[in-house]
Motif scaffolding. Structure first.
Motif, mmCIF file in Angstrom:
data_model
loop_
_atom_site.group_PDB
_atom_site.id
_atom_site.type_symbol
_atom_site.label_atom_id
_atom_site.label_comp_id
_atom_site.label_asym_id
_atom_site.label_seq_id
_atom_site.Cartn_x
_atom_site.Cartn_y
_atom_site.Cartn_z
ATOM 1 N N ALA A 193 24.069 25.397 4.308
ATOM 2 C CA ALA A 193 24.504 24.465 2.984
ATOM 3 C C ALA A 193 24.784 25.509 1.908
ATOM 4 O O ALA A 193 25.650 25.258 1.187
ATOM 5 C CB ALA A 193 23.467 23.612 2.793
ATOM 6 N N LEU A 194 23.928 26.401 1.634
ATOM 7 C CA LEU A 194 24.137 27.439 0.516
ATOM 8 C C LEU A 194 25.555 28.101 0.576
ATOM 9 O O LEU A 194 26.097 27.996 -0.332
ATOM 10 C CB LEU A 194 23.058 28.414 0.438
ATOM 11 C CG LEU A 194 23.189 29.525 -0.521
ATOM 12 C CD1 LEU A 194 23.310 29.159 -1.942
ATOM 13 C CD2 LEU A 194 22.316 30.741 -0.181
ATOM 14 N N PHE A 195 25.859 28.600 1.764
ATOM 15 C CA PHE A 195 27.104 29.272 2.044
ATOM 16 C C PHE A 195 28.364 28.191 1.961
ATOM 17 O O PHE A 195 29.360 28.467 1.360
ATOM 18 C CB PHE A 195 27.217 29.801 3.557
ATOM 19 C CG PHE A 195 26.303 31.056 3.271
ATOM 20 C CD1 PHE A 195 27.113 32.296 3.334
ATOM 21 C CD2 PHE A 195 25.150 31.376 3.354
ATOM 22 C CE1 PHE A 195 26.485 33.800 3.120
ATOM 23 C CE2 PHE A 195 24.458 32.662 3.194
ATOM 24 C CZ PHE A 195 25.416 33.604 3.100
ATOM 25 N N GLU A 196 28.197 26.883 2.491
ATOM 26 C CA GLU A 196 29.161 25.938 2.182
ATOM 27 C C GLU A 196 29.304 25.510 0.817
ATOM 28 O O GLU A 196 30.655 25.529 0.662
ATOM 29 C CB GLU A 196 28.694 24.486 3.002
ATOM 30 C CG GLU A 196 28.983 24.745 4.748
ATOM 31 C CD GLU A 196 28.531 23.596 5.331
ATOM 32 O OE1 GLU A 196 28.677 23.421 6.559
ATOM 33 O OE2 GLU A 196 27.668 22.732 4.652
ATOM 34 N N ARG A 197 28.151 25.554 0.031
ATOM 35 C CA ARG A 197 28.630 25.191 -1.335
ATOM 36 C C ARG A 197 29.431 26.211 -1.947
ATOM 37 O O ARG A 197 29.940 26.203 -3.032
ATOM 38 C CB ARG A 197 27.383 25.014 -2.028
ATOM 39 C CG ARG A 197 26.745 23.668 -1.764
ATOM 40 C CD ARG A 197 25.393 23.196 -2.889
ATOM 41 N NE ARG A 197 24.387 24.028 -2.347
ATOM 42 C CZ ARG A 197 23.523 23.511 -1.567
ATOM 43 N NH1 ARG A 197 23.295 22.576 -0.845
ATOM 44 N NH2 ARG A 197 22.193 24.475 -1.258
ATOM 45 N N ALA A 198 29.249 27.581 -1.362
ATOM 46 C CA ALA A 198 30.157 28.783 -1.972
ATOM 47 C C ALA A 198 31.318 28.806 -1.368
ATOM 48 O O ALA A 198 32.013 29.987 -1.459
ATOM 49 C CB ALA A 198 29.047 30.039 -1.753
ATOM 50 N N GLU A 199 31.867 27.919 -0.728
ATOM 51 C CA GLU A 199 33.124 27.738 -0.088
ATOM 52 C C GLU A 199 33.294 28.603 1.373
ATOM 53 O O GLU A 199 34.498 28.946 1.385
ATOM 54 C CB GLU A 199 34.301 27.975 -1.213
ATOM 55 C CG GLU A 199 34.192 27.196 -2.199
ATOM 56 C CD GLU A 199 35.468 27.335 -3.378
ATOM 57 O OE1 GLU A 199 36.275 28.180 -3.065
ATOM 58 O OE2 GLU A 199 35.271 26.873 -4.516
ATOM 59 N N PHE A 200 32.282 29.023 1.821
ATOM 60 C CA PHE A 200 32.433 29.641 3.095
ATOM 61 C C PHE A 200 32.719 28.427 4.073
ATOM 62 O O PHE A 200 32.141 27.383 3.935
ATOM 63 C CB PHE A 200 31.011 30.281 3.488
ATOM 64 C CG PHE A 200 31.011 31.604 2.879
ATOM 65 C CD1 PHE A 200 30.634 32.986 3.449
ATOM 66 C CD2 PHE A 200 30.767 31.797 1.320
ATOM 67 C CE1 PHE A 200 30.469 34.119 2.789
ATOM 68 C CE2 PHE A 200 30.353 33.091 0.601
ATOM 69 C CZ PHE A 200 30.211 34.163 1.447
#
Length: 189
Positions: free
Chosen positions: A159-166
Motif C-alpha cells: 500500500a505504501l508503494f502504491e500510494r507512491a505510484e509504484f
C-alpha cells in the motif's frame, strides 16, 4: 518547515539511523542487501560502519529525512546491479533495464505516524530519477492491511508503494514476517 528528504551524505546522520548505540554491536547498518552475503557475514562491530563510510565515499547510499536539523528517517536506494537483488533467486527481474532498488525505509521512534515513510519513498524516487535511473523497484510485503512487526516493516508495504505510484510488476517467492513480498515498480522515463 516540514520534512525535507535529501541524499545521504553525512556519515553521522546515516549512523544515527542505521548504526548501533554501542559501536561494537553487530547491527545491519543496511548492508545485508548492499554487499555480497559472504562479506556481510564477515563484517563485525566497527567494521560494519567503516564499510558504510567506504560506500559513502563513492556516493550517497540512500536518502535521509530531516525535521529541521534532526535526522528522522532513512531509505536505502541504489542501482540494483550493485545490490544482492542483482542475483537474488527469489525476486525476479522484470527486464534488463538498469533499474534502481529501494529496500529499507526506517523512521526514528518518536517520529512515526507523520508520513515520513511516504516522504522517504518519494525522496528515493527523486534521487534515483536525478541519478538517471530509468525505473525504480521496491520489494515490500503484501500484508493486505494486516499489522507488520516493526522490526520487519523496513521493506515497506504494498500500500505504501502504491500510494507512491509504484505498480505491481511481479510476484516473488520471498516471504518476510509471514507475508509474501511483491515486486513493485515505477517507471521514471
Amino acid at each position: 518547515m516540514g520534512i525535507q528528504v535529501r541524499p545521504a551524505t553525512a556519515f553521522d546522520d546515516i549512523r544515527t539511523m542505521v548504526g548501533p548505540k554501542k559501536p561494537t554491536s553487530n547491527v545491519c547498518w543496511c548492508l545485508s542487501y548492499r554487499v555480497p552475503g559472504a562479506e556481510n557475514r564477515a563484517l563485525h562491530g566497527p567494521a560494519r560502519g567503516e564499510k558504510v563510510r567506504e560506500l559513502l565515499a563513492d556516493g550517497p547510499p540512500g536518502v535521509l529525512a530531516y525535521d529541521g536539523d534532526d535526522v528522522v528517517g532513512w531509505a536505502a536506494v541504489h542501482p540494483r546491479a550493485d545490490t544482492s537483488f542483482a542475483t537474488n533467486r527469489k525476486i525476479p527481474h522484470v527486464d534488463d533495464q538498469d533499474v534502481w532498488s529501494v529496500w529499507c525505509i526506517r523512521v526514528r521512534p518518536g517520529h512515526r505516524g507523520r508520513g515520513i515513510s511516504h516522504a522517504l519513498l518519494s525522496g528515493a524516487v527523486d534521487f534515483a530519477r536525478a541519478s538517471g535511473a530509468p525505473a525504480i523497484e521496491g520489494y515490500p510485503v503484501d500484508n493486505q492491511g494486516a499489522k507488520v512487526d516493526l522490526t520487519m516493516a523496513y521493506v515497506g508495504t504494498r500500500a505504501l508503494f502504491e500510494r507512491a505510484e509504484f505498480v505491481h510488476a511481479a510476484d516473488t517467492t520471498s516471504v518476510l514476517n509471514g507475508f509474501p513480498r511483491v515486486l513493485m515498480r515505477r517507471d521514471l522515463s
